[in-house]
Design a protein around this motif. Sequence first.
Motif, PDB file in Angstrom:
ATOM      1  N   PRO A  67       0.828  -1.209   0.000  1.00 27.10           N
ATOM      2  CA  PRO A  67       0.000   0.000   0.000  1.00 27.10           C
ATOM      3  C   PRO A  67       0.863   1.259   0.000  1.00 27.10           C
ATOM      4  N   GLU A  68       0.268   2.342  -0.440  1.00 27.74           N
ATOM      5  CA  GLU A  68       0.958   3.642  -0.453  1.00 27.74           C
ATOM      6  C   GLU A  68       1.526   3.986   0.918  1.00 27.74           C
ATOM      7  N   GLU A  69       0.780   3.614   1.966  1.00 27.94           N
ATOM      8  CA  GLU A  69       1.158   3.961   3.336  1.00 27.94           C
ATOM      9  C   GLU A  69       2.517   3.401   3.750  1.00 27.94           C
ATOM     10  N   VAL A  70       3.001   2.385   3.048  1.00 29.62           N
ATOM     11  CA  VAL A  70       4.299   1.785   3.363  1.00 29.62           C
ATOM     12  C   VAL A  70       5.437   2.673   2.854  1.00 29.62           C
ATOM     13  N   GLY A  71       5.174   3.388   1.773  1.00 27.85           N
ATOM     14  CA  GLY A  71       6.199   4.248   1.195  1.00 27.85           C
ATOM     15  C   GLY A  71       7.222   3.479   0.377  1.00 27.85           C
ATOM     16  N   ALA A  72       6.820   2.326  -0.142  1.00 26.51           N
ATOM     17  CA  ALA A  72       7.728   1.532  -0.977  1.00 26.51           C
ATOM     18  C   ALA A  72       7.957   2.262  -2.294  1.00 26.51           C
ATOM     19  N   GLY A  73       9.151   2.143  -2.790  1.00 25.16           N
ATOM     20  CA  GLY A  73       9.486   2.797  -4.049  1.00 25.16           C
ATOM     21  C   GLY A  73       8.824   2.124  -5.240  1.00 25.16           C
ATOM     22  N   SER A  74       8.949   2.765  -6.369  1.00 25.27           N
ATOM     23  CA  SER A  74       8.411   2.216  -7.607  1.00 25.27           C
ATOM     24  C   SER A  74       9.155   0.923  -7.944  1.00 25.27           C
ATOM     25  N   GLY A  75       8.432  -0.045  -8.438  1.00 20.65           N
ATOM     26  CA  GLY A  75       9.050  -1.312  -8.794  1.00 20.65           C
ATOM     27  C   GLY A  75       9.294  -2.235  -7.618  1.00 20.65           C
ATOM     28  N   LYS A  76       8.659  -1.926  -6.472  1.00 22.51           N
ATOM     29  CA  LYS A  76       8.820  -2.760  -5.268  1.00 22.51           C
ATOM     30  C   LYS A  76       7.509  -3.468  -4.937  1.00 22.51           C
ATOM     31  N   CYS A  77       7.636  -4.620  -4.308  1.00 19.24           N
ATOM     32  CA  CYS A  77       6.470  -5.352  -3.816  1.00 19.24           C
ATOM     33  C   CYS A  77       6.887  -6.050  -2.525  1.00 19.24           C
ATOM     34  N   GLY A  78       5.970  -6.763  -1.908  1.00 21.05           N
ATOM     35  CA  GLY A  78       6.277  -7.457  -0.660  1.00 21.05           C
ATOM     36  C   GLY A  78       6.287  -8.968  -0.864  1.00 21.05           C
ATOM     37  N   LYS A  79       7.351  -9.618  -0.403  1.00 18.85           N
ATOM     38  CA  LYS A  79       7.403 -11.086  -0.377  1.00 18.85           C
ATOM     39  C   LYS A  79       6.971 -11.486   1.028  1.00 18.85           C
ATOM     40  N   LEU A  80       5.874 -12.238   1.126  1.00 16.43           N
ATOM     41  CA  LEU A  80       5.311 -12.541   2.431  1.00 16.43           C
ATOM     42  C   LEU A  80       6.194 -13.471   3.255  1.00 16.43           C
ATOM     43  N   VAL A  81       6.365 -13.086   4.521  1.00 17.06           N
ATOM     44  CA  VAL A  81       7.047 -13.896   5.521  1.00 17.06           C
ATOM     45  C   VAL A  81       5.970 -14.514   6.424  1.00 17.06           C
TER      46      VAL A  81
END
Length: 175
Positions: free
Chosen positions: A130-144
Amino acid sequence: LCLESVRAAREEEVSFMIKKGVWEEVDVQQCLDVTGKPPISVRWVDVDKGAQGAPEIRCRFVARDFKTPGERDREDLFAAMPPIEALRMLIRMAAMAPRGGEEQMQLMFLDVRKAHLNGSCDQDVFVCLPEEVGAGSGKCGKLVQWLYGMRGAAQGWEEDYSARMEVEGYKRGLA
C-alpha cells in the motif's frame, strides 16, 4: 467514515505489519522471475466496529487471492474452527459444575489480535504494497507471514498455534 480516523487506523495497521515483519520488500522483477506473474493485488477494508456515537474504525490490509478458474475445492484451505455448539456445551458444563472443590470448572477464551498475520508463509507469495508503506516504484512485498485474504492464512495460523500448544504439552485432537 471519518477520513482522519481511517488514516490513523491504516497507519496503525501498517506499523503493526512492519513491526511484525509480515513481508520483506523486494523488486517486482523478483516476483516475475519466481512466479511468472505480477504481485497479488491488495485493498483496504475499512469498517466502523463501534457503537452509534462512539466510532471505532478498524482497517485491514487484505490480499485479493482468488480461486483460479477450474480449481476444485482444496483440502489444504481448511482451518478447523470449533462450532458454536461446542462453545454452548462448555458454557453449560461450567454452569452446571459444582462450586468450589476439585470439580470446579473455569473457562478462558482468547481472542488473538490479527490472528492471520501470525501464520508463517513458507511459499513464494508476493503482494503489492500500500501507499502507506512508502515503498518505491518497482517494489512489492514477499510474504514472511500470511496476510488477510490469502487462501493459506487460516491454515497457517492453525499450524502456528497448534505447534505452540504442543510445545506446552497439549495434544491435537483427531478431528
